[in-house]
Write a protein that holds these residues in place. Structure first.
Motif, PDB file in Angstrom:
ATOM      1  N   MET A 258      -1.248 -20.177  -2.298  1.00  0.00           N
ATOM      2  CA  MET A 258      -2.593 -19.670  -2.272  1.00  0.00           C
ATOM      3  C   MET A 258      -2.558 -18.165  -2.526  1.00  0.00           C
ATOM      4  SD  MET A 258      -5.119 -19.850   0.946  1.00  0.00           S
ATOM      5  CE  MET A 258      -6.728 -19.188   0.901  1.00  0.00           C
ATOM      6  N   TRP A 259      -3.467 -17.691  -3.340  1.00  0.00           N
ATOM      7  CA  TRP A 259      -3.566 -16.268  -3.638  1.00  0.00           C
ATOM      8  C   TRP A 259      -4.276 -15.536  -2.507  1.00  0.00           C
ATOM      9  CZ3 TRP A 259      -8.263 -13.995  -6.339  1.00  0.00           C
ATOM     10  CH2 TRP A 259      -8.136 -12.618  -6.491  1.00  0.00           C
ATOM     11  N   ILE A 260      -3.679 -14.416  -2.092  1.00  0.00           N
ATOM     12  CA  ILE A 260      -4.299 -13.537  -1.112  1.00  0.00           C
ATOM     13  C   ILE A 260      -4.461 -12.170  -1.772  1.00  0.00           C
ATOM     14  CG2 ILE A 260      -4.042 -12.398   1.120  1.00  0.00           C
ATOM     15  CD1 ILE A 260      -2.683 -14.943   2.090  1.00  0.00           C
ATOM     16  N   ARG A 261      -5.718 -11.746  -1.925  1.00  0.00           N
ATOM     17  CA  ARG A 261      -5.991 -10.452  -2.550  1.00  0.00           C
ATOM     18  C   ARG A 261      -5.438  -9.354  -1.644  1.00  0.00           C
ATOM     19  NH1 ARG A 261      -9.760  -8.940  -6.338  1.00  0.00           N
ATOM     20  NH2 ARG A 261     -10.836 -10.934  -6.098  1.00  0.00           N
ATOM     21  N   CYS A 262      -4.594  -8.521  -2.236  1.00  0.00           N
ATOM     22  CA  CYS A 262      -3.962  -7.457  -1.468  1.00  0.00           C
ATOM     23  C   CYS A 262      -3.634  -6.307  -2.409  1.00  0.00           C
ATOM     24  CB  CYS A 262      -2.696  -7.972  -0.791  1.00  0.00           C
ATOM     25  SG  CYS A 262      -1.894  -6.775   0.273  1.00  0.00           S
ATOM     26  N   ASN A 263      -4.088  -5.128  -2.059  1.00  0.00           N
ATOM     27  CA  ASN A 263      -3.784  -3.940  -2.842  1.00  0.00           C
ATOM     28  C   ASN A 263      -3.488  -2.797  -1.881  1.00  0.00           C
ATOM     29  OD1 ASN A 263      -3.521  -1.838  -4.582  1.00  0.00           O
ATOM     30  ND2 ASN A 263      -5.572  -1.955  -5.440  1.00  0.00           N
ATOM     31  N   PRO A 264      -2.204  -2.561  -1.570  1.00  0.00           N
ATOM     32  CA  PRO A 264      -1.868  -1.502  -0.620  1.00  0.00           C
ATOM     33  C   PRO A 264      -1.963  -0.090  -1.196  1.00  0.00           C
ATOM     34  CG  PRO A 264       0.113  -2.593  -1.367  1.00  0.00           C
ATOM     35  CD  PRO A 264      -1.043  -3.359  -1.952  1.00  0.00           C
ATOM     36  N   ASN A 265      -2.351   0.049  -2.467  1.00  0.00           N
ATOM     37  CA  ASN A 265      -2.544   1.380  -3.035  1.00  0.00           C
ATOM     38  C   ASN A 265      -3.531   2.130  -2.133  1.00  0.00           C
ATOM     39  OD1 ASN A 265      -4.128   3.394  -4.670  1.00  0.00           O
ATOM     40  ND2 ASN A 265      -2.560   2.878  -6.173  1.00  0.00           N
ATOM     41  N   PRO A 266      -3.179   3.323  -1.659  1.00  0.00           N
ATOM     42  CA  PRO A 266      -4.018   4.002  -0.664  1.00  0.00           C
ATOM     43  C   PRO A 266      -5.425   4.335  -1.154  1.00  0.00           C
ATOM     44  CG  PRO A 266      -2.275   5.448  -1.442  1.00  0.00           C
ATOM     45  CD  PRO A 266      -1.993   4.099  -2.000  1.00  0.00           C
ATOM     46  N   LEU A 267      -5.627   4.396  -2.459  1.00  0.00           N
ATOM     47  CA  LEU A 267      -6.961   4.651  -2.993  1.00  0.00           C
ATOM     48  C   LEU A 267      -7.575   3.388  -3.588  1.00  0.00           C
ATOM     49  CD1 LEU A 267      -6.383   8.137  -4.687  1.00  0.00           C
ATOM     50  CD2 LEU A 267      -7.254   7.618  -2.387  1.00  0.00           C
ATOM     51  N   GLY A 268      -6.891   2.252  -3.397  1.00  0.00           N
ATOM     52  CA  GLY A 268      -7.402   0.989  -3.919  1.00  0.00           C
ATOM     53  C   GLY A 268      -7.350   0.895  -5.429  1.00  0.00           C
ATOM     54  N   ARG A 269      -6.581   1.761  -6.054  1.00  0.00           N
ATOM     55  CA  ARG A 269      -6.498   1.789  -7.515  1.00  0.00           C
ATOM     56  C   ARG A 269      -5.519   0.745  -8.023  1.00  0.00           C
ATOM     57  NH1 ARG A 269      -5.183   7.421  -9.588  1.00  0.00           N
ATOM     58  NH2 ARG A 269      -5.879   6.462 -11.515  1.00  0.00           N
ATOM     59  N   ILE A 270      -5.747   0.310  -9.249  1.00  0.00           N
ATOM     60  CA  ILE A 270      -4.809  -0.554  -9.969  1.00  0.00           C
ATOM     61  C   ILE A 270      -4.369   0.259 -11.178  1.00  0.00           C
ATOM     62  CG2 ILE A 270      -4.497  -2.725 -11.190  1.00  0.00           C
ATOM     63  CD1 ILE A 270      -6.732  -3.851  -9.395  1.00  0.00           C
ATOM     64  N   THR A 271      -3.164   0.811 -11.091  1.00  0.00           N
ATOM     65  CA  THR A 271      -2.739   1.818 -12.056  1.00  0.00           C
ATOM     66  C   THR A 271      -1.395   1.491 -12.698  1.00  0.00           C
ATOM     67  OG1 THR A 271      -1.631   3.088 -10.351  1.00  0.00           O
ATOM     68  CG2 THR A 271      -3.932   3.626 -10.762  1.00  0.00           C
ATOM     69  N   GLY A 272      -1.066   0.238 -12.827  1.00  0.00           N
ATOM     70  CA  GLY A 272       0.259  -0.088 -13.334  1.00  0.00           C
ATOM     71  C   GLY A 272       1.319   0.083 -12.262  1.00  0.00           C
ATOM     72  N   ASP A 273       0.895   0.002 -11.004  1.00  0.00           N
ATOM     73  CA  ASP A 273       1.802   0.211  -9.872  1.00  0.00           C
ATOM     74  C   ASP A 273       2.213  -1.099  -9.212  1.00  0.00           C
ATOM     75  OD1 ASP A 273      -0.651  -0.403  -8.748  1.00  0.00           O
ATOM     76  OD2 ASP A 273      -0.555   1.136  -7.191  1.00  0.00           O
ATOM     77  N   CYS A 274       2.242  -2.183  -9.958  1.00  0.00           N
ATOM     78  CA  CYS A 274       2.517  -3.498  -9.363  1.00  0.00           C
ATOM     79  C   CYS A 274       3.870  -3.544  -8.666  1.00  0.00           C
ATOM     80  CB  CYS A 274       2.393  -4.608 -10.400  1.00  0.00           C
ATOM     81  SG  CYS A 274       3.572  -4.520 -11.767  1.00  0.00           S
ATOM     82  N   VAL A 275       4.867  -2.852  -9.205  1.00  0.00           N
ATOM     83  CA  VAL A 275       6.186  -2.836  -8.561  1.00  0.00           C
ATOM     84  C   VAL A 275       6.080  -2.183  -7.183  1.00  0.00           C
ATOM     85  CG1 VAL A 275       8.484  -1.788  -8.658  1.00  0.00           C
ATOM     86  CG2 VAL A 275       7.553  -2.939 -10.669  1.00  0.00           C
ATOM     87  N   ILE A 276       5.395  -1.065  -7.111  1.00  0.00           N
ATOM     88  CA  ILE A 276       5.247  -0.361  -5.834  1.00  0.00           C
ATOM     89  C   ILE A 276       4.467  -1.229  -4.849  1.00  0.00           C
ATOM     90  CG2 ILE A 276       4.366   1.724  -4.713  1.00  0.00           C
ATOM     91  CD1 ILE A 276       4.663   2.972  -7.664  1.00  0.00           C
ATOM     92  N   ARG A 277       3.380  -1.834  -5.327  1.00  0.00           N
ATOM     93  CA  ARG A 277       2.575  -2.706  -4.455  1.00  0.00           C
ATOM     94  C   ARG A 277       3.401  -3.882  -3.954  1.00  0.00           C
ATOM     95  NH1 ARG A 277      -1.261  -5.038  -7.552  1.00  0.00           N
ATOM     96  NH2 ARG A 277      -0.856  -3.925  -9.466  1.00  0.00           N
ATOM     97  N   ALA A 278       4.109  -4.553  -4.857  1.00  0.00           N
ATOM     98  CA  ALA A 278       4.898  -5.734  -4.470  1.00  0.00           C
ATOM     99  C   ALA A 278       5.991  -5.369  -3.476  1.00  0.00           C
ATOM    100  CB  ALA A 278       5.499  -6.397  -5.709  1.00  0.00           C
ATOM    101  N   LEU A 279       6.682  -4.272  -3.714  1.00  0.00           N
ATOM    102  CA  LEU A 279       7.764  -3.877  -2.807  1.00  0.00           C
ATOM    103  C   LEU A 279       7.232  -3.413  -1.459  1.00  0.00           C
ATOM    104  CD1 LEU A 279      10.152  -2.051  -5.295  1.00  0.00           C
ATOM    105  CD2 LEU A 279      10.210  -4.439  -4.531  1.00  0.00           C
ATOM    106  N   ALA A 280       6.098  -2.722  -1.454  1.00  0.00           N
ATOM    107  CA  ALA A 280       5.492  -2.318  -0.183  1.00  0.00           C
ATOM    108  C   ALA A 280       5.120  -3.541   0.643  1.00  0.00           C
ATOM    109  CB  ALA A 280       4.266  -1.439  -0.440  1.00  0.00           C
ATOM    110  N   ILE A 281       4.526  -4.530  -0.001  1.00  0.00           N
ATOM    111  CA  ILE A 281       4.139  -5.754   0.710  1.00  0.00           C
ATOM    112  C   ILE A 281       5.381  -6.478   1.229  1.00  0.00           C
ATOM    113  CG2 ILE A 281       3.095  -8.039   0.422  1.00  0.00           C
ATOM    114  CD1 ILE A 281       1.237  -6.641  -1.724  1.00  0.00           C
TER     115      ILE A 281
END
Length: 125
Positions: free
Chosen positions: A1-24
């Motif tokens: 199941m997909w869970i919407r999650c974006n730990p970017n501190p400003l809620g941005r989607i900036t090509g930072d998927c690696v950072i987001r995935a590793l933080a999670i």
């Protein structure tokens, strides 16, 4: 199941998927993960989200890397991977995206369930 999650501190989607995935996957903040990747990138003169750097980041945390078939019909989607591996924490790489699976759910800023990973990392428990 997909869970919407974006730990970017400003809620941005900036090509930072690696950072987001590793933080999670590590339970760290986006900023701490970013800084650690930048430190590795600076040390090895590479970008913080390059395969070499984020693979090193995971390896240093005891994660184990496994390859998946990239040619269909043997390929598997992110959603199918999570159904097949309902326990544990995994970081999946598709070649141009990274996503984290935890206990059979995938955490991402968009529904990446139909993406096809070619590699996954199992986090140490």
């Amino acid at each position: 199941m997909w869970i919407r999650c974006n730990p970017n501190p400003l809620g941005r989607i900036t090509g930072d998927c690696v950072i987001r995935a590793l933080a999670i996957a590590t339970g760290q903040s986006w900023r701490d993960t970013y800084r650690q990747l930048c430190d590795l990138g600076e040390r090895y003169a590479d970008l913080p989200n390059s395969n070499m750097i984020w693979n090193m980041f995971l390896r240093r945390r005891g994660a184990k890397q496994f390859l998946l078939p990239e040619n269909c019909p043997e390929c598997i989607t992110v959603q199918a991977f999570c159904e097949r591996y309902p326990e544990g924490i995994y970081v999946l790489g598709t070649g141009d995206h990274a996503v984290t699976c935890i206990s059979g759910d995938y955490y991402d800023s968009f529904d990446s369930g139909m993406c096809v990973p070619t590699v996954f990392w199992r986090m140490r428990e």
